[in-house]
Write a protein that holds these residues in place. Structure first.
Motif, PDB file in Angstrom:
ATOM      1  N   GLY A 197      -5.724  -1.462   1.654  1.00 33.04           N
ATOM      2  CA  GLY A 197      -5.907  -0.864   0.332  1.00 33.04           C
ATOM      3  C   GLY A 197      -6.449  -1.781  -0.731  1.00 33.04           C
ATOM      4  O   GLY A 197      -6.437  -1.426  -1.924  1.00 33.04           O
ATOM      5  N   HIS A 202       2.013   1.722  -3.577  1.00 29.93           N
ATOM      6  CA  HIS A 202       0.876   2.178  -4.382  1.00 29.93           C
ATOM      7  C   HIS A 202       0.609   3.667  -4.143  1.00 29.93           C
ATOM      8  O   HIS A 202       0.314   4.413  -5.094  1.00 29.93           O
ATOM      9  CB  HIS A 202      -0.357   1.347  -4.027  1.00 29.93           C
ATOM     10  CG  HIS A 202      -1.560   1.684  -4.834  1.00 29.93           C
ATOM     11  ND1 HIS A 202      -2.618   2.419  -4.335  1.00 29.93           N
ATOM     12  CD2 HIS A 202      -1.882   1.407  -6.124  1.00 29.93           C
ATOM     13  CE1 HIS A 202      -3.530   2.565  -5.276  1.00 29.93           C
ATOM     14  NE2 HIS A 202      -3.124   1.965  -6.375  1.00 29.93           N
ATOM     15  N   SER A 203       0.726   4.103  -2.904  1.00 35.71           N
ATOM     16  CA  SER A 203       0.492   5.512  -2.597  1.00 35.71           C
ATOM     17  C   SER A 203       1.561   6.421  -3.181  1.00 35.71           C
ATOM     18  O   SER A 203       1.378   7.634  -3.262  1.00 35.71           O
ATOM     19  CB  SER A 203       0.427   5.714  -1.071  1.00 35.71           C
ATOM     20  OG  SER A 203       1.707   5.523  -0.479  1.00 35.71           O
ATOM     21  N   VAL A 205       0.830  -1.200   0.000  1.00 34.07           N
ATOM     22  CA  VAL A 205       0.000   0.000   0.000  1.00 34.07           C
ATOM     23  C   VAL A 205       0.868   1.255   0.000  1.00 34.07           C
ATOM     24  O   VAL A 205       0.488   2.289  -0.601  1.00 34.07           O
ATOM     25  CB  VAL A 205      -0.982  -0.015   1.194  1.00 34.07           C
ATOM     26  CG1 VAL A 205      -0.280   0.282   2.513  1.00 34.07           C
ATOM     27  CG2 VAL A 205      -2.127   0.956   0.974  1.00 34.07           C
ATOM     28  N   GLN A 260      -8.291  -1.183  -4.669  1.00 29.47           N
ATOM     29  CA  GLN A 260      -7.939   0.056  -5.349  1.00 29.47           C
ATOM     30  C   GLN A 260      -7.323  -0.256  -6.708  1.00 29.47           C
ATOM     31  O   GLN A 260      -6.546  -1.202  -6.846  1.00 29.47           O
ATOM     32  CB  GLN A 260      -6.941   0.864  -4.514  1.00 29.47           C
ATOM     33  CG  GLN A 260      -7.464   1.315  -3.171  1.00 29.47           C
ATOM     34  CD  GLN A 260      -6.436   2.149  -2.423  1.00 29.47           C
ATOM     35  OE1 GLN A 260      -5.703   2.918  -3.014  1.00 29.47           O
ATOM     36  NE2 GLN A 260      -6.396   1.983  -1.115  1.00 29.47           N
TER      37      GLN A 260
END
Length: 219
Positions: free
Chosen positions: A96, A75-76, A72, A99
C-alpha cells in the motif's frame, strides 16, 4: 521528549546494533517468518473491531512494520498510519505504499523523529520481545510519549512457553541467539510492567504461546 531521548541512547548499544544486522541478513535471505504470510493478525482484526469506533484521532503508529501487513490493514479501516521500519528491503515490499494517509518511514525506533502525543493507536507485533528487560522502562516511556491519553497499545510478544526457533523453551526468560535478544514473558509479567499507566483490556495466550494484549493508556 524524555522517552525518545532515552531511546536514542539505547540505539548506540552493541546489542541493538547487532540486532539490526541480524534482521538485515534475514531480509537479504528472505527468511522472515514473522511476516505472517502478508495478512494481519486475526487477533488484531478482532480487537480493532471492538475499539475502533471509540478512537478520536484514528492515527496509528506501527512499530517495526516490516512488510506493512498491519499498517495497510489499519489504513483500510480508516486510520492515518505511519509504519516505521529499519530494514530498507522490508519496505521495498511494503503493502500500500504511496497511498494518501499511509506513510512508511525507514528509521530506527530508537531514534524516531515523531511528534509527541500524535497517535491513539500504537501497534507492536515484534519489537517488545527484543527489548532487554533492563530497558523496559525506557520502551514504555516511549510508548507513553507517542499515545494520547486513552490511546490503545496492541501488543503481541513471545510468551513464557514459546518455543524458540531452535525448539527450546527458555525458563530463564530470555536468550541471546545469533546476534539478537529474545525475551519470553508470562501474563503476570505483562500486567506488572504495564500496570502503572496502562489498563489491560485484553491479555490472551495463543496456541503458539504468543501473547496478545490490548492496553489503554490512562488519562
Amino acid at each position: 521528549m524524555p522517552g525518545q531521548k532515552k531511546l536514542t541512547e539505547l540505539s548506540k548499544e552493541t546489542l541493538y546494533l547487532r540486532q539490526n544486522l541480524f534482521y538485515e541478513s534475514a531480509y537479504d535471505t528472505g527468511v522472515t517468518p514473522w511476516s505472517g504470510g502478508g495478512g494481519p493478525s486475526p487477533e488484531l482484526v478482532q480487537s480493532l473491531k471492538k475499539s475502533a469506533k471509540k478512537l478520536a484521532l484514528k492515527r496509528a503508529l506501527d512499530l517495526g512494520c516490516g512488510n506493512g501487513r498491519h499498517s495497510v490493514y489499519l489504513h483500510s479501516n480508516g486510520f492515518k498510519v505511519i509504519g516505521i521500519e529499519y530494514q530498507s528491503k522490508a519496505l521495498l515490499s511494503a503493502q500500500g505504499g504511496g497511498q494518501p494517509g499511509l506513510l512508511y518511514v525507514q528509521g530506527d525506533i530508537y531514534r524516531a523523529p515523531l511528534k509527541e502525543k500524535s497517535f491513539d493507536v500504537v501497534i507492536d507485533y515484534g519489537v517488545f520481545h527484543h527489548i532487554r528487560r533492563r530497558d523496559t522502562a525506557v520502551y514504555i516511556d516511549f510508548l507513553e510519549s507517542m499515545l494520547i491519553p486513552g490511546g490503545l497499545l496492541f501488543l503481541e510478544c513471545f510468551g513464557s512457553k514459546f518455543k524458540h526457533g531452535n525448539g527450546k523453551i527458555y525458563k530463564r526468560g530470555y536468550v541471546v541467539h545469533k546476534n539478537h535478544y529474545d525475551r519470553f514473558s508470562g501474563k503476570s509479567e505483562i500486567r506488572r510492567i504495564f500496570s502503572k499507566n496502562f489498563t489491560v483490556l485484553e491479555l490472551d495466550e495463543k496456541k503458539d504461546a504468543l501473547l496478545h494484549a490490548v492496553m489503554r493508556l490512562r488519562d
